[in-house]
Scaffold this motif. Structure first.
Motif, mmCIF file in Angstrom:
data_model
loop_
_atom_site.group_PDB
_atom_site.id
_atom_site.type_symbol
_atom_site.label_atom_id
_atom_site.label_comp_id
_atom_site.label_asym_id
_atom_site.label_seq_id
_atom_site.Cartn_x
_atom_site.Cartn_y
_atom_site.Cartn_z
ATOM 1 N N ASN D 288 2.702 1.950 -3.781
ATOM 2 C CA ASN D 288 2.746 3.269 -4.404
ATOM 3 C C ASN D 288 1.348 3.697 -4.838
ATOM 4 O O ASN D 288 0.922 4.820 -4.582
ATOM 5 C CB ASN D 288 3.666 3.265 -5.630
ATOM 6 C CG ASN D 288 5.149 3.281 -5.247
ATOM 7 O OD1 ASN D 288 5.989 2.918 -6.039
ATOM 8 N ND2 ASN D 288 5.449 3.699 -4.030
ATOM 9 N N LEU D 289 0.649 2.777 -5.484
ATOM 10 C CA LEU D 289 -0.695 3.112 -5.967
ATOM 11 C C LEU D 289 -1.603 3.485 -4.801
ATOM 12 O O LEU D 289 -2.438 4.379 -4.901
ATOM 13 C CB LEU D 289 -1.306 1.936 -6.729
ATOM 14 C CG LEU D 289 -0.615 1.552 -8.035
ATOM 15 C CD1 LEU D 289 -1.449 0.515 -8.773
ATOM 16 C CD2 LEU D 289 -0.403 2.770 -8.923
ATOM 17 N N SER D 291 -0.629 4.763 -2.131
ATOM 18 C CA SER D 291 -0.030 5.892 -1.418
ATOM 19 C C SER D 291 0.107 5.626 0.087
ATOM 20 O O SER D 291 -0.234 6.456 0.911
ATOM 21 C CB SER D 291 -0.847 7.157 -1.625
ATOM 22 O OG SER D 291 -0.570 7.700 -2.873
ATOM 23 N N VAL D 292 0.634 4.456 0.406
ATOM 24 C CA VAL D 292 0.916 4.181 1.810
ATOM 25 C C VAL D 292 2.064 5.079 2.254
ATOM 26 O O VAL D 292 3.020 5.284 1.509
ATOM 27 C CB VAL D 292 1.301 2.694 1.984
ATOM 28 C CG1 VAL D 292 1.733 2.414 3.404
ATOM 29 C CG2 VAL D 292 0.144 1.816 1.582
#
Ligand SMILES: Nc1ncnc2c1ncn2[C@@H]1O[C@H](COP(=O)(O)OP(=O)(O)OP(=O)(O)O)[C@@H](O)[C@H]1O
Ligand SMILES: Nc1ncnc2c1ncn2[C@@H]1O[C@H](COP(=O)(O)OP(=O)(O)OP(=O)(O)O)[C@@H](O)[C@H]1O
Ligand SMILES: [Mg+2]
Ligand SMILES: [Mg+2]
Lengths: 320, 500, 299, 320
Positions: D288-289, D291-292
């Motif tokens: 998430n971090l 942003s895949v």
């Protein structure tokens, strides 16, 4: 002599004892015929066959793996990936459909080989290796399709239809794959090696069986069967869906185990798996026909699965 | 002497915490039976596993016909003509006898397996070892002795030039051992080189030509097979052992175990006997006589159809192990891997298993106390290990057996049933176990000992019961009985017996 | 316990008596309150019209849905309502029913590649656009926005996402800083939003492709929800509408699922009677905001 | 003396060898710290803890089952059923919340006991028994809730919040449940019996362990842990959802296996399971971090899981 006891029983009884789930299937069919007048029609039974096809084909592939004492959680995802590959290469990449079919099968086999390599050479537990592949194959299906369904080539979609007026092609494919699975398991070197590996891997190795190579073949077969299942599924819908067959791995494994295989390996038969898949399909079909409310359906399916296998194990204990 | 077929030079093999083999040479010559002798954990099995492709040596080399060979897998060994019977069973329980016999090289026709040919080949092989089983029976259904005969048949199937046998006689009775020896001599005369491991010293002179003695992973001597037993023992354990069967009869007391009319269809019929405090009762018989089945039924591990079992005056409920243990029964099972050991656990854990309940207060296990007790028993039995936290799986066969016995010594049972207790145990340790039996009976406990080792039965029992085909066919007082007496009874045809 | 409704439903069709027209309805999933409401609306309407309605749950599996339609034809349904798991994949099912001469009504999603008697639907793409416009209004045409996507590969996620992308392009002041999937699930909405807040602490707007994820995001935002950060959801579920009332959810694209269900049954009964219907019946999507939420709550 | 080699290794190295997954977790954490500047903040790490909590608690329960050589597919459904029961009894049935909590835990235990009875007395394979329960519990959750979320009582919802300013209560609950699991596994009769049963059921039985009874306790515990997980999950959302925790069983099993347990039984540790659950949570958080993209996430998760366990098995082989 220990042999006597077995010999004295009638062949039918002996066969039933060996293929216990059959009894459960018969009970289920009789019960549903009594409960619903729509159940025992030819069309409906053919419907059940069609509805069982995808699970059964996946489950045949899983039977190989389970016989070796492994587990394959990736079959649903691999089915979707193979179908998407087929549709994509035939449509977007513009390749002739027979080539696309071959590519699609190759993708299934590749996925299986990757699983097997992780297991045999990387020493990963099969659960983890195939769980990883579950994610990877599903993700790749989404990436290739950009998340949208892709239409299947017409020629391949015919697989979802009928031969002549009545005979559904998915049922034919299921039967053919079942026979192939049975022959592999019973009559080939690889098949017997699967039982040996699942029964006692060390003994298999010390008897000169190349366990690693046999595992490659086993998981490769499972991947190939998954690809076929994916193609049949997509043909029925005339469209390959990136989300297709999600969660089918549990159904496939359930069919194998209901069919009498053991997750600790060494046991399992194609016929048993077939019966297991039929039980699941009959059950779902019957609940639809009986119009059981959606919320209760899951309860009933759960309970009947437990009961079906219970019938089998209790009967077996009586025999013993 | 002719040139050796196989020669191993300077083999070394280490496992974490132990140097199992430390530079051993070995030559196997055609037409010769070469016996490997050594205490439990001396490295015998490790040595032969490097010849069969199961392990790879850390150092050293193997030559066949004078040329260096690289044995990486079991398949390589087979191709070189080396066939091996391992100490631990290497059969696939789910598969039939026929499939096990052709495992890895099934007969094929048009690419598919020819089941008819497979069964035919199996019949021939089984006839060769004179075992009467249907080749289609799953191996899981066979008793342990028959499994061993199947294992032997499997090794013969390869028609190898080098035949390695790791304690093939440990689970066999006298008559099978005789059959085996006939076979081995025949092969030897055909020019096969045989390596033979055994803890039964009397077998050495009977079958062997030369003996290599291993100690602590080193070869300490190579002597002719007719060397005196005392000398062999001295070479092996580094000191002489005075008496092989030091039975010290104790004063007899009340009957502690009473079995009356015990029957189960197809297994045993109308079995009655009693064992008194201070007594060692031996049960002898041929393979498949039903001794193990009786022992398991008495202990509550299996059900029975009729009869009763009474321990210290209390009648036991059938098929209830827990009740049997409460009443003071204990059972050392014959199949150490299948029934005796938790292979995934360590030695300490296994030794504490039987006493787990007693070591529990308010649900919590006193693990320190458990370890202390385990340490004591491990010392008493001289278990050769790196520590209590070594996995049992990695112990040598004999040391595993010591663990199985050890866990019941911790438990302090009133009546201990020992089923083939000294299987695979070296002479030194055997005497230790016999001493323990003496101590048990001295303190007013009783022992029921099932053994296929006739000298052991004769030397250690006070009374001998003989079973044949599921029935008790006779009783002998130990003092007067001879091996021939026992065998004569054991082969009795039981008139009208329905047990089989 | 509220089992009565289910029990009676099983009883009427299980016996096969002619209480009314037999209608089969295959709902894409009942794992989502939105479709539960759709079903409730349909059941209420069926009860009103005296039709015998059988509802099955396809569990978001297109092939299960084909199976169910196939089973409906064996049961002799007079009309079938299909709430497609996927618009494309529903075609074979419709063709199947067609061959058996049973009229099909598509509810909520259309069917591509086969003719249905009527499509009763609200347009997801249009809804996505509306969401973009509403968010823009609430943000004053500028700010950083996070999109919480539904299960990748599902048509609802695809269409809503597409509509939103199209709509948001008209507002150059608004920047979509992250798009991450939370599978239409409230817990995942909470977790993913929590994580994204670490890398994008300055967001001012969130578009969630359904209310469930929106409610999860609101939980993650805590006090900021409705204040510094405006969250726009989709569906207008009861929980969503309540959140709008409380001011934590800025807006939801209300699809009126009950109305969808009602209209579908209406159409099905008519079609079973042999009437010809309009090809489409648009159930309007509406933006529910604090101002107009009351009217949705009552309906 | 043979003992030396082991003794010579440093205690830290020995500990690492025993708890292999830790190495994988460390690698993952280091990699993510380098890739994303937001990863290594206290808040984010606490978030990861919160997000791991439900999976970890389920996985602790599954550890018991897996140690005995079984499998529990029903934990996700049972979690949902327990939470729905709590919310329903406290709201619709108007019972005081502490009573509702007890009822909810009892429901979890009951589900486990049913599983165990089917396995111990009905001789069903654990896979089938718990698969049946997966359907039954989920169905009952839907039936009770009528398919709609139910608000949790305020008092219970506090469990989803923080203690003081920073410390999230789910993390505390997770740690407490982990310690309980570790104590049960290491120090209690039942725990030691689990290892014996999983290692060799027959040997356990012949050593006087009442296998059936211990299985009842094992699956009962798994049910209780599932109930706690369900309550924590519902508390975080302040609402009990009938569809909550669907599919979490695979995550739970994966956590246990990543933590070093074997599905064939006899092995497994609470600490390993904890690390396994953390690896999964860290991975999802990191993706998430970073942003895949949605489509690639599944691929990456699958690949990293395989890699993490691969690191572990290869390292172990090196040691050997
Ligand atoms: N896989 C293993 N891992 C660790 N140690 C091992 C392993 N295999 C064997 N050992 C150790 O190597 C030593 C030699 O064992 P080996 O099995 O060769 O003994 P043996 O002479 O055959 O004894 P026995 O007469 O009891 O069969 C023992 O100390 C044993 O514990
Ligand atoms: N489950 C089974 N099914 C069929 N036959 C069995 C089964 N278990 C044991 N037998 C057979 O019953 C006979 C009695 O076996 P048992 O092990 O009791 O004999 P024993 O006197 O103890 O001999 P052994 O020396 O093999 O221990 C054997 O022939 C064995 O093969
Ligand atoms: Mg040995
Ligand atoms: Mg015996």
């Amino acid at each position: 002599m220990p042999g006597n006891v077995l010999a004295r029983r009638s062949p039918a009884a002996a066969w039933l004892a060996e293929n216990g789930a059959v009894a459960a299937l018969v009970v289920l069919v009789v019960a549903l015929s009594l409960l619903s007048s729509d159940f025992l029609s030819l069309t409906n039974l053919l419907n059940v066959g069609v509805q069982a096809a995808v699970t059964a084909i996946l489950a045949f592939g899983s039977t190989f793996v389970i016989v070796t004492g492994g587990i394959d959680l990736s079959v649903g995802s691999v089915a979707a990936l193979s179908a998407i590959t087929l549709a994509w290469t035939a449509t977007d990449a513009g390749v002739a459909w027979p080539v696309a079919v071959v590519v699609s099968l190759a993708v299934g086999v590749m996925a299986g080989l990757v699983n097997a390599s992780l297991i045999a050479y990387g020493k990963l537990p099969p659960f983890i290796a195939t769980l990883a592949m579950l994610g990877i194959a599903r993700g790749l299906a989404l990436v290739i399709s950009q998340g949208s369904p892709i239409a299947m080539p017409e020629a391949v979609s015919a697989l979802g239809g009928n031969l002549g007026r009545y005979l559904p092609i998915p049922v034919i494919v299921m039967v053919v794959m079942g026979v192939i699975a049975a022959v592999i398991l019973n009559r080939t070197y690889t098949g017997r090696a699967m039982y040996a590996i699942g029964g006692n891997e060390e003994a298999a190795r010390l008897s000169g069986i190349k366990v690693d190579r046999q595992l490659l073949i086993t998981y490769g077969l499972s991947g190939a069967f998954a690809a076929v299942a994916g193609i049949v599924l997509a043909s029925r819908l005339a469209s390959a869906q990136p989300q297709a067959a999600a969660g089918y791995e549990l159904d496939a494994i359930a069919a194998v185990v209901i069919g009498g295989a053991s997750l600790s390996g060494g046991k399992g038969k194609a016929l048993g798996t077939f019966v297991g898949a039929l039980i699941l399909a009959v059950l779902r079909n019957g609940l639809n026909l009986l119009s059981v409310s959606a919320f209760w359906q899951q309860v009933v399916i759960g309970a009947v699965i437990a009961l079906a296998v219970l019938v089998d194990t209790l009967r077996r204990r009586g025999t013993y | 002497m002719s040139e050796p077929i196989l020669r191993a030079e300077g083999l070394r093999k280490g496992f974490p915490g132990v140097q199992a083999l430390d530079g051993v040479d070995l030559s196997l010559c055609p037409g010769e039976v070469h016996v490997l002798l050594g205490e439990n954990g001396a490295g015998k099995s490790t040595l032969i596993k490097m010849l069969s492709g199961a392990y790879r040596p850390d150092e050293g080399r193997v030559l066949m016909d004078g040329r260096q060979v690289d044995i990486r897998t079991a398949g390589d060994a087979q191709r070189l003509g080396i066939s091996t019977i391992y100490q631990e069973f290497n059969l696939v329980p789910e598969l039939s006898v026929a499939e096990n016999l052709s495992l890895g090289r099934p007969p094929r026709r048009f690419g598919l397996i020819d089941k008819g040919a497979m069964v035919r080949q199996a019949r021939e092989l089984l006839a060769r070892v004179e075992v009467d089983v249907d080749p289609r029976t799953p191996v899981a259904r066979l008793g342990i002795a028959r499994m061993q005969m199947v294992e032997i048949a499997k090794a013969l199937a390869l028609n190898a030039r080098v035949l390695i046998m790791d304690e093939p006689t440990a689970v066999l009775t006298t008559s099978e051992v005789d059959k085996l020896f006939v076979l081995v001599r025949q092969l030897r005369d055909e020019g096969v080189a045989v390596a033979f491991i055994t803890h039964h010293l009397e077998e050495i002179a009977a079958i062997g030509d030369r003996v290599t003695v291993l100690r602590d992973g080193r070869s300490v001597a190579e002597v002719p097979a007719d060397t005196a037993q005392d000398e062999l023992v001295r070479l092996m354990v580094g000191r002489p052992i005075d008496q092989q069967f030091p039975r010290r009869p104790a004063e007899l007391g009340e009957p502690l175990l009473k079995v009356t009319g015990l029957s189960r269809r197809g297994a045993f019929d109308d079995v009655s006997f009693e064992v008194r405090a201070g007594e060692v009762v031996g049960i002898s018989g041929l393979v498949g006589a039903g001794r193990t089945e009786v022992a398991r039924a008495v202990f509550g591990a299996d059900r029975y159809d009729s009869g009763e079992v009474t321990v210290r005056g209390r009648r036991l409920p059938p098929h209830d192990v827990h009740a049997a243990m409460e009443a003071g029964l204990g059972l050392v099972p014959e199949d150490r891997k299948g029934q005796g050991l938790v292979l995934t656990a360590d030695i300490g854990e296994n030794l504490g298993l039987v006493t787990l309940r007693d070591a529990t207060r308010a649900g919590f296990v006193d693990r320190k106390g458990q370890r202390t007790a385990a340490t004591k028993v491990a010392d008493q039995l001289a278990i050769r290990m790196t520590g209590l936290n070594q996995e049992v799986r990695t112990l040598s066969g004999g040391n595993q057996q010591k663990v199985v016995i050890g866990k019941w010594l911790v438990a302090d049972a009133h009546v201990l049933i020992l089923d083939e207790p000294t299987r695979g145990i070296d002479v030194g340790a055997k005497v230790e176990i016999y001493q323990l039996v003496n101590e048990l009976t001295d303190s007013g406990r009783a022992v029921l000992m099932i053994s296929s080792d006739l000298p052991e039965i004769l030397g250690m029992s006070d009374r001998i019961l003989v079973m044949a085909r599921g029935r008790l066919v006779g009783e002998l007082a130990a003092g007067e009985a001879t091996q021939d007496d026992v065998m004569a009874l054991a082969v009795t045809e039981v008139e009208g017996s329905r047990a089989r | 316990l509220g089992l009565a409704g289910c029990g009676s439903e099983g009883g009427s069709s299980g016996g096969g008596e002619q209480a009314g027209v037999k209608i089969g309805m295959s709902v894409s999933t009942l794992n989502n309150p939105f479709f539960v409401q759709l079903r409730d609306g349909a059941q209420a309407q069926a009860a009103k019209l005296g039709a015998a309605l059988t509802v099955t749950d396809a569990q978001n599996d297109a092939s299960q849905q084909v199976n169910q339609v196939q089973n409906f034809t064996s049961q002799g349904m007079k009309a079938i309502i299909i709430n497609p798991v996927d618009s494309n994949a529903a075609a074979p099912a419709v063709t199947l029913a067609d061959r058996a001469g049973i009229p099909v009504i598509a509810a909520d999603r259309g069917v591509t590649g086969a003719q249905v008697a009527q499509t009763v639907a609200s347009d997801n793409v249009a809804g996505g656009k509306l969401a973009a416009e509403e968010l823009a209004v609430q943000l004053g045409d500028k700010g950083q926005v996070i999109v919480l996507q539904g299960t990748p590969g599902t048509s609802a996620s695809r269409d809503r996402g597409q509509g939103f992308e199209q709509g948001i392009k008209a507002f150059p002041g608004i920047k979509v800083v992250a798009r991450q999937p939370a599978d239409f699930d409230r817990t995942k909405g909470l977790d993913v939003m929590t994580n994204l807040l670490q890398s994008h602490p300055d967001v001012t707007g969130v578009f969630a492709e359904n209310d469930e994820m929106a409610l999860g995001a609101i939980k993650a935002l805590g006090d900021r929800a409705g204040q510094q950060v405006k969250v726009v959801g989709f569906d207008g579920t009861p929980d969503g509408l309540t959140a709008i009332q409380n001011g934590t959810l800025a807006a939801s694209i209300a699809q009126q699922p009950r109305l969808l269900g009602q209209q579908a049954v209406d159409a099905a009964v008519k079609a079973a009677g042999g009437a010809t219907l309009e090809k489409t019946m648009a159930v309007p999507v509406k933006v529910a905001t604090k101002e107009n939420v009351a009217e949705f709550l009552t309906s």
